[in-house]
Scaffold this motif. Structure first.
Motif, PDB file in Angstrom:
ATOM      1  N   THR A  73       1.289  10.518  -6.060  1.00 24.59           N
ATOM      2  CA  THR A  73       1.264   9.657  -4.888  1.00 24.59           C
ATOM      3  C   THR A  73       0.825   8.230  -5.086  1.00 24.59           C
ATOM      4  OG1 THR A  73      -1.183   9.722  -4.219  1.00 24.59           O
ATOM      5  CG2 THR A  73       0.542  11.540  -3.298  1.00 24.59           C
ATOM      6  N   ILE A  74       0.515   7.821  -6.442  1.00 28.55           N
ATOM      7  CA  ILE A  74       0.054   6.532  -6.945  1.00 28.55           C
ATOM      8  C   ILE A  74       0.811   5.754  -7.902  1.00 28.55           C
ATOM      9  CG2 ILE A  74      -1.784   5.047  -7.790  1.00 28.55           C
ATOM     10  CD1 ILE A  74      -2.630   5.936  -5.091  1.00 28.55           C
ATOM     11  N   LEU A  75       1.083   6.467  -9.012  1.00 25.67           N
ATOM     12  CA  LEU A  75       1.585   5.688 -10.208  1.00 25.67           C
ATOM     13  C   LEU A  75       3.354   5.998 -10.246  1.00 25.67           C
ATOM     14  CD1 LEU A  75       1.582   4.332 -13.167  1.00 25.67           C
ATOM     15  CD2 LEU A  75       1.251   6.404 -14.089  1.00 25.67           C
ATOM     16  N   LEU A  76       4.117   4.889 -10.008  1.00 26.12           N
ATOM     17  CA  LEU A  76       5.530   5.012  -9.979  1.00 26.12           C
ATOM     18  C   LEU A  76       6.143   4.628 -11.263  1.00 26.12           C
ATOM     19  CD1 LEU A  76       5.553   3.255  -6.646  1.00 26.12           C
ATOM     20  CD2 LEU A  76       5.804   5.750  -7.041  1.00 26.12           C
ATOM     21  N   ASP A  77       5.368   3.683 -12.086  1.00 31.77           N
ATOM     22  CA  ASP A  77       6.043   3.148 -13.438  1.00 31.77           C
ATOM     23  C   ASP A  77       5.057   2.514 -14.384  1.00 31.77           C
ATOM     24  OD1 ASP A  77       8.089   2.664 -15.285  1.00 31.77           O
ATOM     25  OD2 ASP A  77       9.063   1.217 -14.045  1.00 31.77           O
ATOM     26  N   TRP A  78       5.233   2.381 -15.482  1.00 27.37           N
ATOM     27  CA  TRP A  78       4.457   1.510 -16.027  1.00 27.37           C
ATOM     28  C   TRP A  78       5.228   0.592 -17.077  1.00 27.37           C
ATOM     29  CZ3 TRP A  78       2.208   6.389 -17.967  1.00 27.37           C
ATOM     30  CH2 TRP A  78       2.879   7.196 -18.963  1.00 27.37           C
ATOM     31  N   ASP A  79       4.744  -0.430 -17.739  1.00 26.33           N
ATOM     32  CA  ASP A  79       5.316  -1.205 -18.412  1.00 26.33           C
ATOM     33  C   ASP A  79       4.462  -1.934 -19.766  1.00 26.33           C
ATOM     34  OD1 ASP A  79       7.522  -2.981 -19.647  1.00 26.33           O
ATOM     35  OD2 ASP A  79       6.423  -4.770 -18.688  1.00 26.33           O
ATOM     36  N   GLY A  80       4.729  -1.968 -20.913  1.00 27.88           N
ATOM     37  CA  GLY A  80       3.830  -2.658 -22.025  1.00 27.88           C
ATOM     38  C   GLY A  80       3.079  -1.552 -22.729  1.00 27.88           C
ATOM     39  N   ILE A  81       3.224  -0.206 -22.600  1.00 24.52           N
ATOM     40  CA  ILE A  81       2.419   0.787 -23.365  1.00 24.52           C
ATOM     41  C   ILE A  81       3.238   1.075 -24.534  1.00 24.52           C
ATOM     42  CG2 ILE A  81       1.544   3.148 -23.419  1.00 24.52           C
ATOM     43  CD1 ILE A  81       1.017   2.687 -20.225  1.00 24.52           C
ATOM     44  N   ARG A 120       1.267   2.529  -5.898  1.00 24.44           N
ATOM     45  CA  ARG A 120       0.963   2.419  -4.503  1.00 24.44           C
ATOM     46  C   ARG A 120      -0.405   2.232  -4.350  1.00 24.44           C
ATOM     47  NH1 ARG A 120       3.537   7.428  -1.985  1.00 24.44           N
ATOM     48  NH2 ARG A 120       3.254   6.322  -0.119  1.00 24.44           N
ATOM     49  N   GLY A 121      -0.952   1.751  -3.218  1.00 22.59           N
ATOM     50  CA  GLY A 121      -2.381   1.308  -2.884  1.00 22.59           C
ATOM     51  C   GLY A 121      -3.263   3.007  -2.748  1.00 22.59           C
ATOM     52  N   LEU A 122      -4.466   2.805  -3.275  1.00 22.38           N
ATOM     53  CA  LEU A 122      -5.332   4.090  -2.904  1.00 22.38           C
ATOM     54  C   LEU A 122      -5.510   4.144  -1.155  1.00 22.38           C
ATOM     55  CD1 LEU A 122      -8.405   3.430  -5.460  1.00 22.38           C
ATOM     56  CD2 LEU A 122      -6.667   5.257  -5.613  1.00 22.38           C
ATOM     57  N   GLY A 123      -5.311   5.389  -1.008  1.00 20.60           N
ATOM     58  CA  GLY A 123      -5.396   5.590   0.623  1.00 20.60           C
ATOM     59  C   GLY A 123      -4.256   5.470   1.187  1.00 20.60           C
ATOM     60  N   ASN A 124      -2.996   5.317   0.342  1.00 19.91           N
ATOM     61  CA  ASN A 124      -1.637   5.562   0.945  1.00 19.91           C
ATOM     62  C   ASN A 124      -1.502   6.739   1.746  1.00 19.91           C
ATOM     63  OD1 ASN A 124      -0.021   7.569  -0.499  1.00 19.91           O
ATOM     64  ND2 ASN A 124      -0.350   5.890  -2.166  1.00 19.91           N
ATOM     65  N   THR A 125      -0.679   6.935   2.924  1.00 21.73           N
ATOM     66  CA  THR A 125      -0.710   8.182   3.715  1.00 21.73           C
ATOM     67  C   THR A 125      -0.523   9.413   2.737  1.00 21.73           C
ATOM     68  OG1 THR A 125       0.516   6.931   5.503  1.00 21.73           O
ATOM     69  CG2 THR A 125       0.552   9.087   5.700  1.00 21.73           C
ATOM     70  N   ASP A 126       0.576   9.299   1.692  1.00 25.70           N
ATOM     71  CA  ASP A 126       0.672  10.591   1.013  1.00 25.70           C
ATOM     72  C   ASP A 126      -0.439  11.130   0.247  1.00 25.70           C
ATOM     73  OD1 ASP A 126       3.308  10.837   2.010  1.00 25.70           O
ATOM     74  OD2 ASP A 126       4.252   9.498   0.321  1.00 25.70           O
ATOM     75  N   LEU A 161       0.965  -1.112   0.000  1.00 25.88           N
ATOM     76  CA  LEU A 161       0.150   0.151  -0.062  1.00 25.88           C
ATOM     77  C   LEU A 161       0.984   1.311   0.058  1.00 25.88           C
ATOM     78  CD1 LEU A 161      -3.213   1.145   0.402  1.00 25.88           C
ATOM     79  CD2 LEU A 161      -2.186   1.538   2.613  1.00 25.88           C
ATOM     80  N   GLU A 162       1.950   1.286   0.784  1.00 25.87           N
ATOM     81  CA  GLU A 162       2.923   2.393   0.991  1.00 25.87           C
ATOM     82  C   GLU A 162       4.033   2.461   0.017  1.00 25.87           C
ATOM     83  OE1 GLU A 162       2.113   5.043   2.571  1.00 25.87           O
ATOM     84  OE2 GLU A 162       0.472   4.190   3.979  1.00 25.87           O
ATOM     85  N   VAL A 192      -3.502  -3.450  -5.404  1.00 18.81           N
ATOM     86  CA  VAL A 192      -2.297  -3.796  -5.082  1.00 18.81           C
ATOM     87  C   VAL A 192      -1.871  -4.182  -3.763  1.00 18.81           C
ATOM     88  CG1 VAL A 192      -1.504  -1.247  -4.473  1.00 18.81           C
ATOM     89  CG2 VAL A 192       0.067  -2.878  -5.301  1.00 18.81           C
ATOM     90  N   ALA A 193      -2.557  -3.724  -2.759  1.00 23.72           N
ATOM     91  CA  ALA A 193      -2.398  -4.398  -1.331  1.00 23.72           C
ATOM     92  C   ALA A 193      -3.013  -5.617  -0.926  1.00 23.72           C
ATOM     93  CB  ALA A 193      -2.599  -3.412  -0.352  1.00 23.72           C
ATOM     94  N   GLU A 194      -3.937  -6.023  -1.805  1.00 25.44           N
ATOM     95  CA  GLU A 194      -4.661  -7.343  -1.342  1.00 25.44           C
ATOM     96  C   GLU A 194      -3.634  -8.481  -1.105  1.00 25.44           C
ATOM     97  OE1 GLU A 194      -7.516  -8.342  -4.466  1.00 25.44           O
ATOM     98  OE2 GLU A 194      -8.834  -6.611  -3.943  1.00 25.44           O
ATOM     99  N   SER A 195      -3.967  -9.432  -0.547  1.00 23.31           N
ATOM    100  CA  SER A 195      -3.154 -10.394   0.129  1.00 23.31           C
ATOM    101  C   SER A 195      -2.827 -11.557  -0.917  1.00 23.31           C
ATOM    102  CB  SER A 195      -3.915 -11.202   1.275  1.00 23.31           C
ATOM    103  OG  SER A 195      -2.914 -12.380   1.875  1.00 23.31           O
TER     104      SER A 195
END
Length: 149
Positions: free
Chosen positions: A76-84, A33-39, A13-14, A127-130
């Motif tokens: 605060t969410i998107l850090l990178d992408w691949d395949g576009i 990062r997950g929706l609802g992360n601290t930032d 998440l973070e 992303v943060a699901e078990s």
């Protein structure tokens, strides 16, 4: 339902992780990062407070919601992408669009790229699901091996 089935992976998440198998975006992965992360929560609250009170009294307009969401996704969410794949690609030589903050900002703000935004939101939501649930689900799909094989 066991509490462990409800728990999330707070580190993902973070800090973020790669997410693939995104509906309607075959072959695309996002590091998010997950929706609802601290930032995310801090920035969202700050941006909403910057909107004049009269414009948020009865709820935010769609335009204000989109502007706040786009900024939060970018910062605060998107850090990178691949395949576009870039539009100027040829069948012989695939050219994938490298991630950059500037490119992401333009695409996330583009109304014609709603599917991309939705894909990033989907990835951030899961992303943060078990992983334990996924492993158990896969295990349950196989028949037990027969003796002697």
């Amino acid at each position: 339902m066991k509490l462990s089935a409800i728990a999330i992976d707070n580190e993902k998440l973070e800090q973020g992780a790669w997410v693939g198998d995104i509906p309607e975006l075959e072959g695309v992965r996002f590091k998010v990062r997950g929706l609802g992360n601290t930032d995310y929560r801090r920035l969202q609250n700050k941006l909403i407070q910057l909107i004049p009170r009269k414009n948020r009294r009865n709820g935010l307009s769609v335009e204000d919601q989109t502007r706040v969401e786009s900024r939060c996704l970018l910062d605060t969410i998107l850090l990178d992408w691949d395949g576009i794949e870039a539009d100027d690609s040829t069948a012989k030589e695939l050219k994938f669009l490298p991630y950059s903050r500037e490119t992401a900002a333009g695409l996330l703000a583009d109304p014609n790229m709603a599917r991309l935004r939705e894909g990033v939101l989907y990835a951030a939501a899961i992303v943060a699901e078990s992983d334990e649930d996924d492993e158990k689900e896969v295990e349950g799909n196989f028949e037990p091996a027969s003796p002697g094989t």
